[in-house]
Design an enzyme around this catalytic site. Sequence first.
Site, PDB file in Angstrom:
ATOM      1  N   LYS A 170     -14.544   0.705  -3.791  1.00 28.36           N
ATOM      2  CA  LYS A 170     -15.570   1.113  -2.822  1.00 28.36           C
ATOM      3  C   LYS A 170     -16.612   2.005  -3.496  1.00 28.36           C
ATOM      4  O   LYS A 170     -17.808   1.894  -3.237  1.00 28.36           O
ATOM      5  CB  LYS A 170     -14.944   1.851  -1.644  1.00 28.36           C
ATOM      6  CG  LYS A 170     -14.034   0.974  -0.779  1.00 28.36           C
ATOM      7  CD  LYS A 170     -13.469   1.773   0.383  1.00 28.36           C
ATOM      8  CE  LYS A 170     -12.399   0.997   1.141  1.00 28.36           C
ATOM      9  NZ  LYS A 170     -11.766   1.794   2.194  1.00 28.36           N
ATOM     10  N   GLU A 179       0.823  -1.210   0.000  1.00 32.23           N
ATOM     11  CA  GLU A 179       0.000   0.000   0.000  1.00 32.23           C
ATOM     12  C   GLU A 179       0.863   1.269   0.000  1.00 32.23           C
ATOM     13  O   GLU A 179       0.442   2.314  -0.483  1.00 32.23           O
ATOM     14  CB  GLU A 179      -0.922  -0.030   1.225  1.00 32.23           C
ATOM     15  CG  GLU A 179      -2.266   0.609   1.011  1.00 32.23           C
ATOM     16  CD  GLU A 179      -3.226   0.314   2.153  1.00 32.23           C
ATOM     17  OE1 GLU A 179      -2.960   0.750   3.292  1.00 32.23           O
ATOM     18  OE2 GLU A 179      -4.248  -0.356   1.923  1.00 32.23           O
ATOM     19  N   HIS A 181       8.077 -26.703  -0.452  1.00 27.81           N
ATOM     20  CA  HIS A 181       7.440 -27.886  -1.030  1.00 27.81           C
ATOM     21  C   HIS A 181       6.223 -27.516  -1.871  1.00 27.81           C
ATOM     22  O   HIS A 181       5.443 -28.377  -2.251  1.00 27.81           O
ATOM     23  CB  HIS A 181       7.083 -28.872   0.082  1.00 27.81           C
ATOM     24  CG  HIS A 181       8.301 -29.364   0.806  1.00 27.81           C
ATOM     25  ND1 HIS A 181       8.842 -30.611   0.604  1.00 27.81           N
ATOM     26  CD2 HIS A 181       9.126 -28.751   1.688  1.00 27.81           C
ATOM     27  CE1 HIS A 181       9.928 -30.752   1.348  1.00 27.81           C
ATOM     28  NE2 HIS A 181      10.120 -29.628   2.020  1.00 27.81           N
TER      29      HIS A 181
END
Lengths: 408, 408
Positions: free
Chosen positions: B399, B272, B293
Amino acid sequence: MDIKVKTDGLGIAVENILEMRPEAGRALDRLWSGSEPMTGWVQTPINQNKEELEYILNAADIVKDEAELFVVVGIGGSYLGAKAAIEALPKAERGAQVRFFGTNFCTDYYREVMAEIRDKRTILCVISKSGNTAEVSAAFETLKPLMIEKYGSEEEANKRIIVVTDPARGQLRAEAEEKGYATFDIPPNIGGRYSVLTPVGLLPMAVSGIDIRDVLDGAKAMAMSPVWDEGGTDYAISRHLMQMTGKHIEVIEMCHSRLGYLGEWMKQLYGESEGKNGQGLWPATLTLSTDLHSMGQMIQEGRQNFFETMITVDDPDYTVTVPAGHLAGRTIRELNEAMMDGVIRAHRNAGIPVVEIHMPQLTPHYYGQMLYFLETTCAVTAMLNGVDPFNQPGVEAYKAEMRKILGI
Amino acid sequence: MDIKVKTDGLGIAVENILEMRPEAGRALDRLWSGSEPMTGWVQTPINQNKEELEYILNAADIVKDEAELFVVVGIGGSYLGAKAAIEALPKAERGAQVRFFGTNFCTDYYREVMAEIRDKRTILCVISKSGNTAEVSAAFETLKPLMIEKYGSEEEANKRIIVVTDPARGQLRAEAEEKGYATFDIPPNIGGRYSVLTPVGLLPMAVSGIDIRDVLDGAKAMAMSPVWDEGGTDYAISRHLMQMTGKHIEVIEMCHSRLGYLGEWMKQLYGESEGKNGQGLWPATLTLSTDLHSMGQMIQEGRQNFFETMITVDDPDYTVTVPAGHLAGRTIRELNEAMMDGVIRAHRNAGIPVVEIHMPQLTPHYYGQMLYFLETTCAVTAMLNGVDPFNQPGVEAYKAEMRKILGI
């Protein structure tokens, strides 16, 4: 209704996809031919071994009756598939607690799990093709004396050890025969990251209370789906094309809080199948909306070297409603939908390519469909990329250095 | 002994680092000047507010006495710092269980947490600058009536609600004053991702039983460290230079099983702060050896567009020894060291740049050092990149689309 995949938000011209369908079809034919090495996973859900399935279900019933704790020792492909399913899927109430171990060399974690075993009725399950993997060997050897201490004799401890391993070869198979552990087979023609629908994944899932018949039947439904003749490989093709055009990260976004470990399983499936020969999409996983509040800025305005694959569960569960505030009267489900649609719009506005994969519900059946779809997709993409989806030559490098350091 | 950072495995010429130290020093001076906006976090651990600290510790004691469950409603920077510390650090036995909520719109998760609240003595804590974030508002509004139902009256419920918010502004501050909730302040000059050492992070940490004085003192020690005059910014410089040379992913590797969420916190901090203006390092986190792995193949042989930052805990805890097998006599700690060294060798052999960050132990003190070091590093890198480390203009986009969809 089946899982649905939408690739039209990627900005790839339809003709570019159509052009590659024949090649993707040939890759599918190779997978289906039965003559390629390490493609046993393709047939497993179709030609289900009923006898083995009964054996797994019976063993799971015994574990559920006898144990509070089922400690699974395994790493990579020997635990991620089961762990992801157990986090994601609904379970019958009778399931035993499944604890994964041997996934690291962390002393704190060792102490924690050892204390739990001392405290609870435990059955131990070791999952490994060879038994030689350092993490698995260290864990199993450390827990064996603990089981003997707990149950009073080696004989009693051995009754509580289950081994999932190669049917004939390897040190673990030899030990199982000597000590009389209960055993299950890992088919030699299936690699770790494609083994979730063998006893490797199915036994821990069944112990946790998941209906593994439904998972297998979902995988079978996907294997037999007519979609493979009409666009079923478009996601695989798109992944190949995205990489060709400089999108080097695939941001896999889980829009349900229980799918986080499916992302971890996908990281191994995709990363280990495709990450070779200096190429491969880097698989990054996010959980939405959570991670929009950490990685959302980077996605929206950072370096545009990625595309997004959004995995949603469309289950219309509208049972929880916000009672007050500026969202009063909205259900949580409705807000999640608005969030997902808002993300798709905002990201497309910014020119970010987005694939959508929709699961109708988070049930064993659709989960089985997803697993089979993702395995097939990954194998096809790797083949389009010109690499072998089923080897992993690079994972030996650090192990070799580690052995040198230890002098073994 | 302090945390140590080694950047000499990156393959960057020393003169290239030295050349940039003056510019990095000027960036530090700007942070330290006190005149830059949103840099309150720089001074917080140095000029500790003793009165506020006492208030936090007292509140935590009351919560520990009164509640079994401390539900923290917050998202992004309002929960990741506390969550990471609680996963990582040792705790006194008296801590209450801390549950984070309001981090998604997942109906299943709502049901789960609501059932827990019905079942356990609960204190609710809402952490949000404004209170308007959709996830937080939906969660808080949904839990309020549940608390009233549980405790018989609004008055009794309100006694069990704590709010951490802006000292003067916003809807949550207004509501707290009206209803008489206990409150703590989020300093207006500190952004969410830099707020872990304010009440945002400190209150949940203290409730869980972590010694927050030690965390703060560790951060202070790092702030006052002479290292800033002699190479303390080299990691920040290296991150800038790596990006300039086409390493677009930073693979952050946690070599301890309890540091996974520190990685999530770092993803927000780095992503951010730096992901803007079409640039920024994509932060990817792994836990070792577990993820060798799954992602080890991709790292070793995939596209070489990344560098690695390996975070280790050097604590010499040699208490668990493998009793048998080919690793007999080795301690788990020794195996972890061999794994880390093996990885470094194998990856350097393949030409992969590796930074090492060593924590002497996983204690509150060194953890505080780490937090402050990472925040400073991130801010300096962003400034070297020419972007503002403290804004996040892109997080509004989805938003806004979401509000359009909801018609609000």
